[in-house]
Design a protein around this motif. Sequence first.
Motif, short mmCIF file in Angstrom:
data_model
loop_
_atom_site.label_atom_id
_atom_site.label_comp_id
_atom_site.label_asym_id
_atom_site.label_seq_id
_atom_site.Cartn_x
_atom_site.Cartn_y
_atom_site.Cartn_z
N ASP A 60 0.84 -1.39 -0.01
CA ASP A 60 -0.06 0.06 -0.01
C ASP A 60 0.91 1.20 0.01
N THR A 61 0.54 2.16 -0.59
CA THR A 61 1.36 3.52 -0.99
C THR A 61 0.36 4.63 -0.20
N VAL A 62 0.99 5.22 0.85
CA VAL A 62 0.36 6.35 1.56
C VAL A 62 0.26 7.54 0.66
N GLN A 63 -0.61 8.15 0.34
CA GLN A 63 -0.87 9.33 -0.48
C GLN A 63 -0.92 10.75 0.38
N ALA A 64 0.23 11.56 0.24
CA ALA A 64 0.28 12.64 0.91
C ALA A 64 -0.78 13.94 0.88
N ASP A 65 -1.38 14.26 1.56
CA ASP A 65 -2.41 15.45 1.51
C ASP A 65 -1.78 16.61 0.94
N VAL A 66 -0.61 17.12 1.50
CA VAL A 66 0.10 17.91 1.07
C VAL A 66 1.73 17.55 1.03
N LEU A 67 2.33 17.85 -0.23
CA LEU A 67 3.59 17.36 -0.34
C LEU A 67 4.64 18.74 -0.71
N LEU A 68 5.53 18.66 0.20
CA LEU A 68 6.68 19.71 -0.13
C LEU A 68 7.27 19.23 -1.13
N GLN A 69 7.19 19.95 -2.49
CA GLN A 69 7.92 19.84 -3.59
C GLN A 69 9.14 20.20 -3.74
N ALA A 70 9.31 21.55 -3.36
CA ALA A 70 10.49 21.96 -3.50
C ALA A 70 10.86 23.49 -2.39
N ASN B 250 12.87 26.75 -2.50
CA ASN B 250 13.41 27.54 -3.52
C ASN B 250 14.43 28.46 -3.17
N LYS B 251 15.21 29.01 -3.98
CA LYS B 251 16.44 29.93 -3.63
C LYS B 251 16.01 31.23 -3.18
N ASP B 252 14.65 31.56 -3.78
CA ASP B 252 14.35 33.17 -3.54
C ASP B 252 13.20 33.20 -2.34
N ASN B 253 13.33 32.16 -1.39
CA ASN B 253 12.72 32.11 -0.18
C ASN B 253 11.27 31.75 -0.39
N SER B 254 10.98 31.12 -1.45
CA SER B 254 9.65 30.58 -1.78
C SER B 254 9.54 28.99 -1.53
N ALA B 255 8.42 28.32 -1.66
CA ALA B 255 8.36 26.81 -1.43
C ALA B 255 7.29 26.57 -2.23
N THR B 256 7.27 25.37 -3.08
CA THR B 256 6.36 24.75 -3.91
C THR B 256 5.83 23.64 -3.18
N PHE B 257 4.52 23.38 -2.97
CA PHE B 257 3.50 22.49 -2.35
C PHE B 257 2.68 21.91 -3.62
N THR B 258 2.45 20.50 -3.42
CA THR B 258 1.71 19.80 -4.20
C THR B 258 0.39 19.53 -3.46
N ILE B 259 -0.80 19.92 -3.97
CA ILE B 259 -1.97 19.59 -3.31
C ILE B 259 -3.07 19.31 -4.25
N ASP B 260 -3.53 18.13 -4.03
CA ASP B 260 -4.74 17.37 -4.88
C ASP B 260 -4.10 17.54 -6.31
N GLY B 261 -2.79 17.17 -6.62
CA GLY B 261 -2.08 17.00 -7.94
C GLY B 261 -1.79 18.30 -8.40
N THR B 262 -1.81 19.42 -7.78
CA THR B 262 -1.63 20.75 -8.21
C THR B 262 -0.62 21.12 -7.56
N GLN B 263 0.22 21.96 -8.19
CA GLN B 263 1.56 22.75 -7.66
C GLN B 263 1.44 24.16 -7.26
N HIS B 264 1.50 24.47 -6.07
CA HIS B 264 1.38 25.82 -5.57
C HIS B 264 2.59 26.32 -4.97
N THR B 265 3.23 27.26 -5.60
CA THR B 265 4.45 28.01 -5.25
C THR B 265 4.07 29.20 -4.44
N THR B 266 4.70 29.45 -3.35
CA THR B 266 4.40 30.98 -2.71
C THR B 266 5.73 31.43 -2.07
N SER C 221 -10.85 27.69 0.07
CA SER C 221 -10.01 27.39 -1.15
C SER C 221 -8.41 27.15 -0.69
N THR C 222 -7.99 26.16 -1.56
CA THR C 222 -6.44 25.89 -1.32
C THR C 222 -5.78 27.27 -1.70
#
Length: 215
Positions: free
Chosen positions: A2-12, A14-30, A62-63
């Motif tokens: 069985d594979t555990v599906q992460a609800d929120v995945l820290l994807q990256a 970034n060097k500009d003090n931002s981060a990318t999260f994958t939520i519901d299959g969509t990447q969000h960078t902030t 909303s996300t």
Amino acid sequence: NDTVQADVLLQAVNKDNSATFTIDGTQHTTSLALTGIYNVVNAAAALACVRHILSDHDSSVSTDRLITQLSTIRPAFGRGEVIYLDDMPIELLLVKNPSGFRLALLSFADPRPTMIAINDNYADGRDMSWLWDVDFDSLRKQGVAKVSGIRAYDMALRLQYDEVPCGSVQPDISPALHSFIADDPDVPERIYCTYTAMISIRRELAKLTDVEDIR
């Protein structure tokens, strides 16, 4: 398996003090006011927690709104907190165990004047032998400008074993801090400190600039 599906995945992170999260299959960078790898990991956990709570109470949030709110959260006092003195940032990083100190050194690798303040008061823990479990090689090239606190000489000895140059040792935090600031007043600075050392440093900085009250 069985594979555990992460609800929120820290994807990256970034060097500009931002981060990318994958939520519901969509990447969000902030962009983030938070700094340090551990704070970004905590942010991912907080997003997952809030999403779980809202799923039971208010699914209309909303996300994108959650991501926007995340970008406004500032570090807690001493945990990547930035205090400005004459428009120059002084970064305070609380260190209280080997893993925390190692992650702080890894997260804040850009060279800048550095001070380390180590106390062994009750709130810090009396046994400072854990400093020998921290690798300080990343500070070797830039060195440490000032070492202070009750256990300043223990810290200086530890740096010596890792061949990290140490500018000066001054156990009394107040004069050490003022000297540290005066030596490089026009560049950003960084201070790694144990809990009671951090409290003393914030108290001294409050005499010079606006410092958020933690009471």
